[in-house]
Design an enzyme around this catalytic site. Structure first.
Site, short mmCIF file in Angstrom:
data_model
loop_
_atom_site.label_atom_id
_atom_site.label_comp_id
_atom_site.label_asym_id
_atom_site.label_seq_id
_atom_site.Cartn_x
_atom_site.Cartn_y
_atom_site.Cartn_z
N ASN A 84 0.95 -1.17 0.06
CA ASN A 84 -0.10 -0.09 -0.04
C ASN A 84 0.68 1.30 -0.04
OD1 ASN A 84 -2.43 1.78 0.38
ND2 ASN A 84 -3.53 0.34 1.41
N HIS A 114 23.02 0.09 12.16
CA HIS A 114 24.28 1.02 12.24
C HIS A 114 25.19 0.28 13.48
CE1 HIS A 114 22.70 3.61 9.22
NE2 HIS A 114 21.52 3.48 9.67
N GLY A 141 -0.97 -1.30 8.76
CA GLY A 141 -0.34 -0.05 8.45
C GLY A 141 0.66 0.49 9.46
N LYS A 182 -3.52 -13.87 21.45
CA LYS A 182 -4.31 -14.94 20.86
C LYS A 182 -5.08 -14.50 19.99
CE LYS A 182 -4.03 -18.11 24.79
NZ LYS A 182 -4.52 -19.25 25.40
#
Length: 186
Positions: A84, A114, A141, A182
């Site tokens: 997306n 890093h 998202g 769960k």
């Protein structure tokens, strides 16, 4: 003596400030720019330069704009993968996304770590670890996947989660750091 690109590919400490790596990042930026700025009806599922840059693109794979990647050549998309809008893949190591996986908006995948010591870190010293995403995975998202993690087939990563370790097949993880919960399929 191995080049910085060879050290990066081998999972060894390397300098990301290397001239060859900089050229490769510029190639990716051009491909990303084309993908992100082409009219959707001309671009299709993936901009042509970006598609050519990737290691593999399965049939039916689709990347919404905007998208960003560091190199592109380390990315392998399976069949019917969906990314997306706003996804970022910093692919200094291999990133494989299995068939049918769906990544929500603004998902971030980071392969580089890093250096912990500030002196080599200031010199651009880092190490790259692959990120593997199995088949039929759903990543909500804003989730962040850190270097070296594997997400098993059929797993779900909740929106906004930070994945710091492997997720077993079929598991649902949420939070920061992501932890298994769960799941009720009712």
């Amino acid at each position: 003596m191995p080049t910085e690109r060879e050290k990066m590919a081998a999972g060894e400490w390397y300098s990301c400030m290397d001239a060859e790596l900089d050229v490769l990042r510029w190639q990716a930026r051009r491909a990303v720019h084309q993908h992100n700025t082409m009219p959707p009806d001309e671009r299709g599922a993936i901009g042509p330069m970006l598609r050519a840059l990737f290691a593999a693109v399965g049939e039916g794979a689709f990347i919404e704009a905007p998208f960003h990647c560091a190199y592109g050549f380390n990315i392998r998309l399976g069949r019917n993968v969906y990314l997306n809008a706003g996804c970022t893949i910093l692919d200094s190591a291999k990133v494989e996304i299995g068939d049918g996986a769906m990544l929500g908006p603004a998902v971030q995948i980071y392969c580089a770590e890093h250096h912990l010591d500030p002196v080599p870190r200031a010199q651009g010293i880092e190490i790259a670890k692959p990120v593997m995403i199995g088949r039929d995975v759903w990543i909500g998202g804003g989730a962040i996947l850190l270097a070296g993690v594997t997400i098993g087939d059929g797993a779900i990563v909740g929106a906004g989660s930070v994945v710091t370790r492997d997720v077993p097949p079929g598991a649902t993880v949420v939070g920061s750091p992501a932890r298994a919960i769960k799941r009720s399929d009712s």
